[in-house]
Structures are given as C-alpha cells and as structure tokens.
Scaffold this active site. Sequence first.
Site, mmCIF file in Angstrom:
data_model
loop_
_atom_site.group_PDB
_atom_site.id
_atom_site.type_symbol
_atom_site.label_atom_id
_atom_site.label_comp_id
_atom_site.label_asym_id
_atom_site.label_seq_id
_atom_site.Cartn_x
_atom_site.Cartn_y
_atom_site.Cartn_z
ATOM 1 N N HIS A 141 71.213 136.135 -0.713
ATOM 2 C CA HIS A 141 70.295 134.999 -0.008
ATOM 3 C C HIS A 141 69.802 135.450 1.238
ATOM 4 C CE1 HIS A 141 72.664 132.101 -2.571
ATOM 5 N NE2 HIS A 141 71.546 131.867 -3.062
ATOM 6 N N LYS A 163 74.131 119.684 -9.664
ATOM 7 C CA LYS A 163 74.868 120.809 -10.117
ATOM 8 C C LYS A 163 76.214 120.494 -9.404
ATOM 9 C CE LYS A 163 71.406 124.548 -10.245
ATOM 10 N NZ LYS A 163 71.255 126.000 -9.563
ATOM 11 N N ARG A 165 65.681 138.136 -8.823
ATOM 12 C CA ARG A 165 66.783 139.259 -9.097
ATOM 13 C C ARG A 165 66.552 140.145 -10.169
ATOM 14 N NH1 ARG A 165 71.505 135.262 -8.262
ATOM 15 N NH2 ARG A 165 69.548 134.071 -9.163
ATOM 16 N N SER A 180 75.670 133.357 -6.218
ATOM 17 C CA SER A 180 76.908 132.484 -5.979
ATOM 18 C C SER A 180 77.821 132.209 -6.991
ATOM 19 C CB SER A 180 76.147 130.884 -5.316
ATOM 20 O OG SER A 180 75.280 131.217 -4.412
HETATM 21 P P1 ADP Z 1 68.974 127.595 -6.848
HETATM 22 O O1 ADP Z 1 70.044 126.604 -7.603
HETATM 23 O O2 ADP Z 1 67.765 126.875 -6.377
HETATM 24 O O3 ADP Z 1 68.606 128.704 -7.925
HETATM 25 P P2 ADP Z 1 70.430 129.555 -5.299
HETATM 26 O O4 ADP Z 1 71.306 129.138 -4.174
HETATM 27 O O5 ADP Z 1 71.171 130.000 -6.642
HETATM 28 O O6 ADP Z 1 69.948 128.029 -5.927
HETATM 29 O O7 ADP Z 1 69.239 130.406 -4.998
HETATM 30 C C1 ADP Z 1 68.199 130.058 -4.179
HETATM 31 C C2 ADP Z 1 67.179 131.221 -4.182
HETATM 32 O O8 ADP Z 1 67.612 132.302 -3.989
HETATM 33 C C3 ADP Z 1 66.674 131.360 -5.759
HETATM 34 O O9 ADP Z 1 65.339 131.677 -5.724
HETATM 35 C C4 ADP Z 1 67.408 132.425 -6.138
HETATM 36 O O10 ADP Z 1 66.586 133.340 -7.286
HETATM 37 C C5 ADP Z 1 67.514 133.430 -4.787
HETATM 38 N N1 ADP Z 1 68.775 134.238 -5.022
HETATM 39 C C6 ADP Z 1 69.988 134.083 -5.118
HETATM 40 N N2 ADP Z 1 70.831 134.866 -5.200
HETATM 41 C C7 ADP Z 1 69.947 136.182 -4.924
HETATM 42 C C8 ADP Z 1 70.143 137.365 -4.679
HETATM 43 N N3 ADP Z 1 71.288 138.325 -4.774
HETATM 44 N N4 ADP Z 1 68.823 138.308 -4.396
HETATM 45 C C9 ADP Z 1 67.700 137.847 -4.392
HETATM 46 N N5 ADP Z 1 67.542 136.306 -4.548
HETATM 47 C C10 ADP Z 1 68.700 135.607 -4.803
#
Ligand code: ADP
Length: 161
Positions: free
Chosen positions: A21, A45, A94, A132
Amino acid sequence: MPNKRIVGLYPGSFDPVTNGHLDIARRAHDMCDEMYVSVVANPSKNAIFSVEERVELLKKTTKHLKGVHISSFNGLLVDYAKQIKANIIFRGLRAVSDFEYEFQMALINRTLHPKIEVVFLVPNEKFIFLSSSAIKEVANLGGDVTPFVPAVVEKALRRIY
Ligand code: ADP
C-alpha cells in the site's frame, strides 16, 4: 491536463496498511498536487482493526509523504471523491486476478461520476504478492511479518494475535 490541479484519492480497506500500500501511496503522491489516502468504513468486510486504528496506522506510516491527508469515509466512493474534489482515484494492481474486479468498479464509478479518472498503479515487484489478508494469516499463525509491514503495524498485529 495542462495547469489542472490534481487531487488524488487512494481508497482501500487498509486492514492493516502494508508495504505494498505504501509503495502505491508514494507513487500516487508523486503525481498529485494534493493527495488523500482514505479508509473505506463500510461494514461489509470483517476487519480486525477499527476504522480509527487503521487511520492512525496510516497517519504514522505516511509521515514522509508531505501534505498527505489521511481520512475515512462511509458510502459511495464517488460521493466522497466529489466531496473532497478529487479528480483521480488511484488503485493498485498486483496481478491479473485484481484486474477483473477493478476494471468493473472503474467503469461503474466513471458512469456514476464521469469527471473522475481511475488510475491503476503497479507496485515494485517486491510487493506484488502482498495483501493485508495474507499478512493477517501469517501473523495469526505466529509468523514474522516484519519484511512486509512497517514496525508500528507489526506491533499492532502482535497485540491482536
Ligand atoms: P480493498 O478492500 O479496497 O481492495 P485493500 O486495502 O485490500 O482494499 O487495497 C486497497 C488498494 O490497494 C487496492 O487497489 C489494492 O489492489 C491495492 N493493493 C493492496 N495491496 C497491494 C500491493 N501489495 N501492491 C499493490 N497494490 C496493492
């Protein structure tokens, strides 16, 4: 977009924020005049950290991003984007597996708010496998998460698991 002020919004669950992130937040920040990283507070969630805790962890881990706003919001992403006058929504990609959902949401959001652009950023390949939920699984099983998250997040995870 010559001379247009760019206000970026990077939304997510951030439960908790990972190095992946932060890599995306830094890249987005470099492209904006003003930048928001915002926790989506909708209760769909089952998060392990409260919205306030997630905001706090983001504040502590984005101090190096000058002028970044950390916030949270309920409801529709495009409504929040309008409220803060964002003209770009940033999302991280990703793998191909992220693409279908992100593509669908981008088109829905653009239909709801035609003036907004969704920009997808690709992280450093070191973070391509990070999520996460994987971090929570590792922490829950007693694994070392220090390579994947900032120290304050590691501490917060240790308090929970
Ligand atoms: P959501 O539930 O909105 O997907 P996340 O916190 O899982 O929330 O992710 C927020 C954003 O960050 C999303 O666009 C996700 O694809 C991106 N993201 C999460 N982890 C990574 C990572 N390791 N590399 C790049 N982008 C990421």
